[in-house]
Design a protein around this motif. Structure first.
Motif, mmCIF file in Angstrom:
data_model
loop_
_atom_site.group_PDB
_atom_site.id
_atom_site.type_symbol
_atom_site.label_atom_id
_atom_site.label_comp_id
_atom_site.label_asym_id
_atom_site.label_seq_id
_atom_site.Cartn_x
_atom_site.Cartn_y
_atom_site.Cartn_z
ATOM 1 N N ALA A 117 0.809 -1.209 0.000
ATOM 2 C CA ALA A 117 0.000 0.000 0.000
ATOM 3 C C ALA A 117 0.848 1.268 0.000
ATOM 4 N N ARG A 118 1.970 1.240 0.769
ATOM 5 C CA ARG A 118 2.739 2.467 0.975
ATOM 6 C C ARG A 118 4.190 2.367 0.535
ATOM 7 N N GLY A 119 4.647 1.146 0.293
ATOM 8 C CA GLY A 119 6.043 0.957 -0.054
ATOM 9 C C GLY A 119 6.966 0.912 1.135
ATOM 10 N N ARG A 120 6.399 0.947 2.355
ATOM 11 C CA ARG A 120 7.214 0.878 3.564
ATOM 12 C C ARG A 120 6.399 0.209 4.672
ATOM 13 N N VAL A 121 7.092 -0.227 5.709
ATOM 14 C CA VAL A 121 6.454 -0.933 6.818
ATOM 15 C C VAL A 121 6.527 -0.070 8.071
ATOM 16 N N SER A 122 5.396 0.076 8.764
ATOM 17 C CA SER A 122 5.307 0.891 9.983
ATOM 18 C C SER A 122 4.803 0.020 11.135
ATOM 19 N N PRO A 123 5.687 -0.632 11.877
ATOM 20 C CA PRO A 123 5.261 -1.539 12.951
ATOM 21 C C PRO A 123 4.364 -0.878 13.989
ATOM 22 N N GLU A 124 4.545 0.417 14.220
ATOM 23 C CA GLU A 124 3.735 1.084 15.239
ATOM 24 C C GLU A 124 2.248 1.093 14.893
ATOM 25 N N SER A 125 1.914 0.845 13.629
ATOM 26 C CA SER A 125 0.502 0.826 13.229
ATOM 27 C C SER A 125 -0.011 -0.594 12.955
ATOM 28 N N PHE A 126 0.758 -1.608 13.324
ATOM 29 C CA PHE A 126 0.305 -2.991 13.123
ATOM 30 C C PHE A 126 -0.979 -3.258 13.910
ATOM 31 N N THR A 127 -1.870 -4.023 13.298
ATOM 32 C CA THR A 127 -3.108 -4.433 13.964
ATOM 33 C C THR A 127 -3.382 -5.931 13.820
ATOM 34 N N HIS A 128 -2.664 -6.613 12.915
ATOM 35 C CA HIS A 128 -2.927 -8.030 12.661
ATOM 36 C C HIS A 128 -1.700 -8.926 12.815
ATOM 37 N N GLY A 129 -0.514 -8.359 12.825
ATOM 38 C CA GLY A 129 0.701 -9.149 12.898
ATOM 39 C C GLY A 129 1.365 -9.303 11.545
ATOM 40 N N THR A 130 2.639 -9.642 11.558
ATOM 41 C CA THR A 130 3.384 -9.806 10.321
ATOM 42 C C THR A 130 3.012 -11.109 9.620
ATOM 43 N N SER A 131 3.428 -11.219 8.382
ATOM 44 C CA SER A 131 3.185 -12.459 7.633
ATOM 45 C C SER A 131 3.797 -13.656 8.361
ATOM 46 N N GLU A 132 5.022 -13.490 8.844
ATOM 47 C CA GLU A 132 5.695 -14.589 9.542
ATOM 48 C C GLU A 132 4.947 -14.978 10.805
ATOM 49 N N GLN A 133 4.470 -13.995 11.554
ATOM 50 C CA GLN A 133 3.717 -14.297 12.777
ATOM 51 C C GLN A 133 2.406 -15.021 12.467
ATOM 52 N N ARG A 134 1.721 -14.572 11.447
ATOM 53 C CA ARG A 134 0.430 -15.181 11.125
ATOM 54 C C ARG A 134 0.614 -16.629 10.676
ATOM 55 N N GLN A 135 1.661 -16.873 9.919
ATOM 56 C CA GLN A 135 1.951 -18.249 9.520
ATOM 57 C C GLN A 135 2.330 -19.099 10.734
ATOM 58 N N ARG A 136 3.162 -18.536 11.597
ATOM 59 C CA ARG A 136 3.661 -19.314 12.735
ATOM 60 C C ARG A 136 2.551 -19.654 13.712
ATOM 61 N N TRP A 137 1.634 -18.735 13.960
ATOM 62 C CA TRP A 137 0.555 -19.031 14.900
ATOM 63 C C TRP A 137 -0.484 -19.963 14.287
ATOM 64 N N PHE A 138 -0.684 -19.885 12.986
ATOM 65 C CA PHE A 138 -1.527 -20.891 12.339
ATOM 66 C C PHE A 138 -0.921 -22.273 12.560
ATOM 67 N N MET A 139 0.372 -22.404 12.354
ATOM 68 C CA MET A 139 1.031 -23.693 12.522
ATOM 69 C C MET A 139 1.052 -24.128 13.980
ATOM 70 N N ARG A 140 1.102 -23.182 14.917
ATOM 71 C CA ARG A 140 1.028 -23.556 16.334
ATOM 72 C C ARG A 140 -0.291 -24.277 16.612
ATOM 73 N N GLY A 141 -1.386 -23.720 16.115
ATOM 74 C CA GLY A 141 -2.676 -24.380 16.299
ATOM 75 C C GLY A 141 -2.748 -25.700 15.568
ATOM 76 N N TYR A 142 -2.210 -25.721 14.356
ATOM 77 C CA TYR A 142 -2.245 -26.933 13.540
ATOM 78 C C TYR A 142 -1.438 -28.061 14.171
ATOM 79 N N GLU A 143 -0.279 -27.748 14.694
ATOM 80 C CA GLU A 143 0.612 -28.780 15.224
ATOM 81 C C GLU A 143 0.215 -29.265 16.612
ATOM 82 N N THR A 144 -0.383 -28.399 17.431
ATOM 83 C CA THR A 144 -0.697 -28.784 18.805
ATOM 84 C C THR A 144 -2.152 -29.184 19.012
ATOM 85 N N GLY A 145 -3.076 -28.557 18.280
ATOM 86 C CA GLY A 145 -4.495 -28.809 18.508
ATOM 87 C C GLY A 145 -4.933 -28.474 19.922
ATOM 88 N N ASP A 146 -4.204 -27.580 20.570
ATOM 89 C CA ASP A 146 -4.411 -27.279 21.985
ATOM 90 C C ASP A 146 -4.831 -25.825 22.143
#
Length: 302
Positions: free
Chosen positions: A261-290
């Motif tokens: 959208a902007r050509g730059r990343v502004s962590p202070e305005s994050f509301t959903h998490g980074t791509s890496e975080q979203r993938q990792r937490w999906f896999m946390r649920g997938y791998e543990t089922g807990d």
């Protein structure tokens, strides 16, 4: 993830929204950013009267009723879900709710029961208690009316403009994520987003990553979910299915959206998490089922 052809779909609890609106125009990731603005506004105590629209007209209510009948006619089996995106949304809702009906009482020692959540499957634009729903906003769960809103055309946007794969689990992940917010609402956790609405460690990010983890839990257990006749909904996952889900999670990361959208990343305005975080937490649920492993609110490392 493919549905078994003979699985029976249930369209009750799925209604049609009104048509029309602004079509599929979405520029530079603005749709998902708009979703953040709308939902966080409501969670932060915004006055619903400021965003609610006038009640639907009689013709709009008739259109919604007719549309619901159309869904029931075309979305009957898993075979329908495998070839039609709207039926895939319906089938995913069936499977997700089947999963949480069984999992939630087990995880809570019988103290909490899943409350079935309605869905509005619209085309173009419709109204919600949280304001207008459209593909300029994206799929969302509205805590004011306890419904999930989705236009299946959003999947094309996710693929063509955000770079997600077009695989079935990429689409099903989106549905499961939104029902993860419904679960958070039922557990009294959704309000955490309003206490700390943006930033890389914010409550908003933690709530979104938790919903990703819940989606991963469902993906792992989906093969055991069953229709009203006891037939399983889904075929076993493949490695390609998991890659599809991770592709979708990557495409909706804050850093990915902001860079487009902007050509730059502004962590202070994050509301959903980074791509890496979203993938990792999906896999946390997938791998543990807990369910406890999805407690992002207490996690030291997101």
């Amino acid at each position: 993830m493919t549905f078994n052809d003979d699985a029976q779909l249930d369209t009750s609890g799925v209604s049609r929204g009104g048509g029309g609106g602004r079509g599929l125009a979405i520029g530079g990731g603005g749709g998902l950013l708009g979703l953040v603005a709308l939902v966080l506004y409501m969670l932060m105590g915004g006055n619903p009267a400021d965003v609610q629209q006038p009640p639907a007209s009689q013709s709009e209510r008739q259109a919604e009723s007719a549309g619901s009948g159309d869904l029931a006619a075309k979305c009957r089996t898993g075979a329908d879900a495998n070839r039609d995106p709207e039926c895939r949304v319906v089938a995913t809702r069936n499977s997700v709710q089947s999963y949480w009906r069984a999992k939630l009482p087990e995880a809570s020692g019988g103290k909490v029961q899943w409350q079935d959540t309605e869905m509005v499957l619209y085309q173009g634009q419709t109204r919600s208690a949280c304001g207008d729903a459209s593909n300029e906003i994206g799929p969302f769960y509205c805590p004011l009316d306890k419904k999930v809103y989705m236009d299946a055309a959003f999947f094309r946007i996710l693929e063509q403009q955000f770079g997600s794969s077009g695989g079935p689990l990429a689409q099903e992940y989106v549905v499961a994520h939104e029902f993860g917010h419904a679960l958070q609402d039922q557990l009294g956790l959704l309000e955490r987003a309003q206490q700390d609405p943006k930033g890389p460690e914010s409550g908003a990010v933690r709530v979104e990553l938790m919903a990703d983890c819940f989606a991963g839990m469902w993906a792992k257990g989906a093969v055991e979910t069953k229709d009203a006749n006891g037939r399983t909904f889904m075929e076993p996952l493949t490695e390609a299915d998991v890659r599809d889900a991770l592709s979708a999670a990557e495409s909706v990361g804050d850093d990915h959206i902001q860079k487009q959208a902007r050509g730059r990343v502004s962590p202070e305005s994050f509301t959903h998490g980074t791509s890496e975080q979203r993938q990792r937490w999906f896999m946390r649920g997938y791998e543990t089922g807990d369910l406890n492993q999805c407690n992002t609110l207490q996690a030291r490392d997101l």
